[in-house]
Design a protein around this motif. Sequence first.
Motif, PDB file in Angstrom:
ATOM      1  N   SER A   1      20.709  19.060 -41.395  1.00  0.00           N
ATOM      2  CA  SER A   1      21.888  19.132 -42.256  1.00  0.00           C
ATOM      3  C   SER A   1      21.732  20.216 -43.312  1.00  0.00           C
ATOM      4  O   SER A   1      22.693  20.935 -43.633  1.00  0.00           O
ATOM      5  CB  SER A   1      22.133  17.780 -42.933  1.00  0.00           C
ATOM      6  N   ALA A   2      20.512  20.352 -43.846  1.00  0.00           N
ATOM      7  CA  ALA A   2      20.255  21.410 -44.821  1.00  0.00           C
ATOM      8  C   ALA A   2      20.488  22.781 -44.192  1.00  0.00           C
ATOM      9  O   ALA A   2      21.110  23.661 -44.803  1.00  0.00           O
ATOM     10  CB  ALA A   2      18.818  21.308 -45.342  1.00  0.00           C
ATOM     11  N   GLY A   3      20.011  22.965 -42.952  1.00  0.00           N
ATOM     12  CA  GLY A   3      20.227  24.226 -42.254  1.00  0.00           C
ATOM     13  C   GLY A   3      21.704  24.502 -42.022  1.00  0.00           C
ATOM     14  O   GLY A   3      22.170  25.637 -42.159  1.00  0.00           O
TER      15      GLY A   3
ATOM     16  N   VAL B   1      17.611  27.570 -26.632  1.00  0.00           N
ATOM     17  CA  VAL B   1      16.149  27.536 -26.730  1.00  0.00           C
ATOM     18  C   VAL B   1      15.704  27.049 -28.110  1.00  0.00           C
ATOM     19  O   VAL B   1      14.819  26.190 -28.237  1.00  0.00           O
ATOM     20  CB  VAL B   1      15.557  28.936 -26.439  1.00  0.00           C
ATOM     21  N   THR B   2      16.341  27.594 -29.149  1.00  0.00           N
ATOM     22  CA  THR B   2      15.981  27.205 -30.512  1.00  0.00           C
ATOM     23  C   THR B   2      16.286  25.738 -30.757  1.00  0.00           C
ATOM     24  O   THR B   2      15.460  24.994 -31.309  1.00  0.00           O
ATOM     25  CB  THR B   2      16.741  28.073 -31.533  1.00  0.00           C
ATOM     26  N   LEU B   3      17.459  25.297 -30.342  1.00  0.00           N
ATOM     27  CA  LEU B   3      17.862  23.910 -30.571  1.00  0.00           C
ATOM     28  C   LEU B   3      16.967  22.926 -29.821  1.00  0.00           C
ATOM     29  O   LEU B   3      16.540  21.905 -30.389  1.00  0.00           O
ATOM     30  CB  LEU B   3      19.322  23.720 -30.132  1.00  0.00           C
TER      31      LEU B   3
ATOM     32  N   ILE C   1      21.554  29.550 -36.204  1.00  0.00           N
ATOM     33  CA  ILE C   1      22.392  29.145 -35.070  1.00  0.00           C
ATOM     34  C   ILE C   1      23.839  28.995 -35.512  1.00  0.00           C
ATOM     35  O   ILE C   1      24.762  29.557 -34.909  1.00  0.00           O
ATOM     36  CB  ILE C   1      21.886  27.827 -34.457  1.00  0.00           C
ATOM     37  N   LEU C   2      24.055  28.231 -36.584  1.00  0.00           N
ATOM     38  CA  LEU C   2      25.414  28.021 -37.082  1.00  0.00           C
ATOM     39  C   LEU C   2      26.009  29.300 -37.638  1.00  0.00           C
ATOM     40  O   LEU C   2      27.203  29.561 -37.490  1.00  0.00           O
ATOM     41  CB  LEU C   2      25.416  26.929 -38.147  1.00  0.00           C
ATOM     42  N   ALA C   3      25.152  30.118 -38.293  1.00  0.00           N
ATOM     43  CA  ALA C   3      25.637  31.388 -38.817  1.00  0.00           C
ATOM     44  C   ALA C   3      26.155  32.273 -37.676  1.00  0.00           C
ATOM     45  O   ALA C   3      27.172  32.962 -37.814  1.00  0.00           O
ATOM     46  CB  ALA C   3      24.522  32.105 -39.575  1.00  0.00           C
TER      47      ALA C   3
END
Length: 301
Positions: A17-19, A286-288, A262-264
């Motif tokens: 959530s912070a990310g 891959v990151t997720l 990712i969201l950015a």
Amino acid sequence: MKNSNSHIFKGTIYAISAGVLWAFSGVFGQLFFEEYGGNALWMTTFRLTVAGIILLTLSLIQKPSEFLAIWQDKRNYVPLFGYAIFGVLMVQLTFYACIQVAGAATATVLQFTSPIFLLAYLAIFRRQKPNLKSLILVLIAMTGIFFLTTHGNISTMALSPLALLLGGLSAVAVVSYSLIPKRLLQTYDVMNVTGWGMLIASIVMNCVHPVWHLDFKLTPESLLLALGVAVIGTAIAFMFNMIAIKYVSAIVAEVCAAMEPILAAVFSIFLFDMPFDVVVGISMLVTLVSVILLSLEEGKA
């Protein structure tokens, strides 16, 4: 088990959530600078000042008897000021400075090398041998962030000595704000610790670039964007990250923050016409997946 599954799940959700909120903050900040100009130093001062005041006000309302408790023990002074100066303030300044010198892609990739610095610190100073599977997952997540941010083209990164220095300091600052306040967070309210840390950092920044020195076009829209950065991307995001560190290891919290790029990237696709292709899609996946697997690995510890 070292940590209960419920604590691992809770810490992971808070870290992710912070990310997510930091990603929103990045979009607000980009719109603010593109549309209204301004100085990154002013934004840093403003976000720390507003966030510190908000968190301390809420802390005072919720637990007035504990509001000044952290100052009553002189042993807290060093970690609190260390957290404020070498964590909160340093990560803000060095990251924005790296963006100005080398661009957002370079700054993001360099800052997300922080898990490597953290693993090195734990191995050298605390004699904690890194779990091989966790180390591999961290490296995979960092690879995903690299391809997501640079599109696999290293020539987009301006790797000057100054950029490397600022990016490295930014990564070290991430480690600092993850480790320094650990004892304080186990003893005092998260909102209180985070609020005091931000207020101390804001006092230093107001000496460098006072918040009342406006150098941008002041409109209701620009003020709303600045408040979005301060409230959503600073006060709430940092508080969520500090809560996460109470439940999971700093390495998990840092890698979970990979939701930010990712969201950015997702926001940039829709708002700034960034192209979406196979490289971007695979990098996100891959990151997720690495973040999820790392969290599950923590639960086995």
